[in-house]
Design an enzyme around this catalytic site. Structure first.
Site, mmCIF file in Angstrom:
data_model
loop_
_atom_site.group_PDB
_atom_site.id
_atom_site.type_symbol
_atom_site.label_atom_id
_atom_site.label_comp_id
_atom_site.label_asym_id
_atom_site.label_seq_id
_atom_site.Cartn_x
_atom_site.Cartn_y
_atom_site.Cartn_z
ATOM 1 N N ASN A 20 -10.215 -0.006 -0.002
ATOM 2 C CA ASN A 20 -8.569 -0.070 -0.202
ATOM 3 C C ASN A 20 -8.281 -0.530 -1.263
ATOM 4 O OD1 ASN A 20 -6.301 -0.457 0.658
ATOM 5 N ND2 ASN A 20 -6.363 -1.569 2.139
ATOM 6 N N CYS B 213 1.063 -0.968 0.007
ATOM 7 C CA CYS B 213 -0.349 0.199 -0.439
ATOM 8 C C CYS B 213 1.047 1.129 0.103
ATOM 9 C CB CYS B 213 -1.215 -0.130 1.335
ATOM 10 S SG CYS B 213 -1.816 -1.056 1.356
ATOM 11 N N HIS C 117 -3.773 7.048 2.690
ATOM 12 C CA HIS C 117 -4.006 6.026 2.317
ATOM 13 C C HIS C 117 -4.955 5.430 2.947
ATOM 14 C CE1 HIS C 117 -4.915 1.489 1.566
ATOM 15 N NE2 HIS C 117 -3.865 0.844 2.629
HETATM 16 O O1 UT7 Z 1 -4.068 -1.193 3.489
HETATM 17 C C1 UT7 Z 1 -2.755 -1.679 5.291
HETATM 18 C C2 UT7 Z 1 -2.685 -2.519 5.744
HETATM 19 N N1 UT7 Z 1 -4.229 -2.864 6.043
HETATM 20 C C3 UT7 Z 1 -5.168 -2.440 6.933
HETATM 21 O O2 UT7 Z 1 -4.385 -1.142 6.998
HETATM 22 C C4 UT7 Z 1 -6.184 -2.932 7.927
HETATM 23 C C5 UT7 Z 1 -5.734 -2.197 8.812
HETATM 24 N N2 UT7 Z 1 -6.922 -3.140 10.052
HETATM 25 C C6 UT7 Z 1 -8.469 -3.195 9.974
HETATM 26 O O3 UT7 Z 1 -8.626 -2.379 9.534
HETATM 27 C C7 UT7 Z 1 -9.447 -4.045 10.764
HETATM 28 O O4 UT7 Z 1 -8.103 -4.755 11.654
HETATM 29 C C8 UT7 Z 1 -10.193 -4.485 10.171
HETATM 30 C C9 UT7 Z 1 -11.004 -3.486 9.234
HETATM 31 C C10 UT7 Z 1 -9.409 -5.326 9.004
HETATM 32 C C11 UT7 Z 1 -11.364 -5.764 11.274
HETATM 33 O O5 UT7 Z 1 -11.792 -5.109 11.486
HETATM 34 P P1 UT7 Z 1 -11.506 -4.868 13.691
HETATM 35 O O6 UT7 Z 1 -12.406 -3.603 14.220
HETATM 36 O O7 UT7 Z 1 -9.913 -5.022 13.750
HETATM 37 O O8 UT7 Z 1 -11.993 -6.229 13.671
HETATM 38 P P2 UT7 Z 1 -11.774 -7.720 14.412
HETATM 39 O O9 UT7 Z 1 -10.830 -8.800 13.724
HETATM 40 O O10 UT7 Z 1 -11.003 -6.851 15.722
HETATM 41 O O11 UT7 Z 1 -13.398 -8.422 14.243
HETATM 42 C C12 UT7 Z 1 -14.100 -7.604 15.790
HETATM 43 C C13 UT7 Z 1 -15.624 -8.799 15.578
HETATM 44 C C14 UT7 Z 1 -14.509 -10.669 15.585
HETATM 45 O O12 UT7 Z 1 -16.300 -11.109 16.178
HETATM 46 P P3 UT7 Z 1 -16.193 -11.146 17.704
HETATM 47 O O13 UT7 Z 1 -15.108 -12.219 17.034
HETATM 48 O O14 UT7 Z 1 -15.689 -10.259 18.311
HETATM 49 O O15 UT7 Z 1 -17.294 -12.412 17.563
HETATM 50 C C15 UT7 Z 1 -14.941 -10.838 13.736
HETATM 51 O O16 UT7 Z 1 -15.249 -11.897 13.687
HETATM 52 O O17 UT7 Z 1 -15.994 -8.561 13.826
HETATM 53 C C16 UT7 Z 1 -16.507 -10.077 13.063
HETATM 54 N N3 UT7 Z 1 -16.615 -9.635 12.271
HETATM 55 C C17 UT7 Z 1 -17.112 -9.496 11.174
HETATM 56 N N4 UT7 Z 1 -18.904 -9.654 11.445
HETATM 57 C C18 UT7 Z 1 -19.148 -9.053 10.712
HETATM 58 C C19 UT7 Z 1 -14.884 -9.742 11.868
HETATM 59 N N5 UT7 Z 1 -15.128 -9.014 9.658
HETATM 60 C C20 UT7 Z 1 -16.676 -9.307 9.674
HETATM 61 C C21 UT7 Z 1 -17.157 -8.854 8.842
HETATM 62 N N6 UT7 Z 1 -18.475 -8.817 8.890
HETATM 63 N N7 UT7 Z 1 -17.108 -8.433 7.501
#
Ligand code: UT7
Length: 334
Positions: free
Chosen positions: A286, A116, A256
């Site tokens: 993204n 990225c 970004h």
């Molecule tokens: O491009 C350059 C590099 N990339 C980035 O900068 C991305 C950095 N990371 C992020 O933006 C975030 O970590 C994500 C958007 C990828 C994920 O968001 P998060 O707030 O960190 O969510 P998480 O992975 O901690 O998941 C929280 C909950 C989980 O459920 P439980 O375990 O709390 O019950 C996931 O299973 O959200 C759940 N979850 C979803 N729920 C509904 C994960 N994806 C989804 C989804 N829909 N699409």
């Protein structure tokens, strides 16, 4: 003669027609518009549906528009530097394909892989070539067909990514404008957190890697999130401090576009108000290396970029790689 600076003199861009909405995604995996909007800030993304077309198709479209807008003679362009993580092939370089397709027949061409952060790295390369006095016209293009490395059965990654391209013409000037400074950093210790696990020499493609879906993006979201906030903030503040810039001096901060919450946290550290932050993640998702030139493309088309505008851009991506750049914009958009 005065110091030679490198200045952006035009912006081209392209997104494919097909729009994949959160509604459509919520019929494919267990997700909702509400979760994607509140956790990430994406409403829709553009997808290149045609399986026979690679990232070079997208890059060529942006470069063709750039040539049309700037009226540069394609034969005068001396180099094409392409930032992509979704190259058409492992080799040859996607830059070479784009240069050939767009008629930049005299340009030497090569790809940059910095995920990225690729556009910043490619633009810093172009700047150094131009400041050296050896080159006068370079095209920097970013193109990503992220959809081909996205697993549309994995709800933790499939809402995130979109396809598109952006290109800028970089030229020599002796005016005190253009790309003034950049800070680039990387740390390979980030490898386990964000990668495509197979298809390279460390883990070649096999039936097993295909069955395991190792040819798509693997991301440990929370670990990447934390690094993105800290590292993008540090480098954005650093470039402001070493150029004696305050938030008041800035016309624009262009980050970004990976997650609205990351953008908000970085802007907060920089003390930059919302009205100065360019955000279009809602429409495109993204797009990896493309997200910053896609912002510039929209802003150029909206005619909101003016000569003398002080701009900071910053990015974070796989590697880990991250960086920030200080630009004094070189022309009034028309
Ligand atoms: O491009 C350059 C590099 N990339 C980035 O900068 C991305 C950095 N990371 C992020 O933006 C975030 O970590 C994500 C958007 C990828 C994920 O968001 P998060 O707030 O960190 O969510 P998480 O992975 O901690 O998941 C929280 C909950 C989980 O459920 P439980 O375990 O709390 O019950 C996931 O299973 O959200 C759940 N979850 C979803 N729920 C509904 C994960 N994806 C989804 C989804 N829909 N699409």
């Amino acid at each position: 003669m005065g110091k030679i600076n490198a200045v952006i003199t035009g912006v081209g861009g392209y997104v494919p027609d097909y729009v994949l909405t959160n509604e459509e995604l919520s019929r494919m995996v267990d997700t909702t518009d509400e979760w994607i909007m509140t956790r990430v800030g994406i409403k829709e993304r553009h997808i290149l549906k045609d399986k026979s077309l690679g990232a070079s198709f997208l890059g060529t479209k942006a470069v063709e528009e750039l040539v049309k807008k700037t009226k540069v003679n394609p034969l005068d362009v001396e180099a094409v530097i392409c930032a992509t993580s979704t190259s058409d092939y492992v080799f040859p370089a996607t830059a070479a394909l784009i240069a050939n397709n767009a008629g930049l027949k005299n340009a030497f061409a090569f790809d940059v892989q910095a995920a990225c952060t690729g556009f910043l790295v490619a633009l810093t390369n172009a700047t150094a070539f131009i400041e050296s006095g050896r080159y006068k016209k370079i095209v920097v293009v970013a193109c990503e067909k992220m959809s081909y490395i996205t697993d549309y059965t994995d709800r933790s990654t499939c809402p995130l990514f979109g396809d598109g391209s952006g290109a800028v013409l970089v030229e020599a000037t002796t005016e005190n404008i253009g790309i003034i400074d950049s800070v680039l950093q990387s740390n390979g210790a980030g490898e386990p957190h964000l990668k495509m696990r197979a298809g390279g020499s460390a883990c070649p493609a096999s039936h097993e890697t295909v069955d395991k879906k190792w040819h798509t993006v693997y991301q440990e979201g929370q670990a990447v999130f934390k690094h993105a906030v800290t590292d993008m903030s540090d480098v954005s503040v650093a470039i402001m401090e070493r150029n004696q810039l305050t938030a008041d001096d800035l016309a624009w901060f262009i980050p970004h576009q990976a997650n609205l919450r990351i953008i908000d946290a970085v802007a907060h550290r920089m003390n930059v108000g919302k009205e100065k932050i360019k955000i279009n993640i809602e429409k495109y998702g993204n797009t990896s290396a493309v997200s910053i030139p896609l912002c510039l493309w929209e802003m150029d088309n909206e005619r909101i970029l003016h000569k003398g505008d002080k701009i900071v851009i910053s990015a974070f991506g796989a590697g880990f790689t991250w960086g920030a750049m200080y630009i004094i914009w070189g022309y009034d958009s028309k």
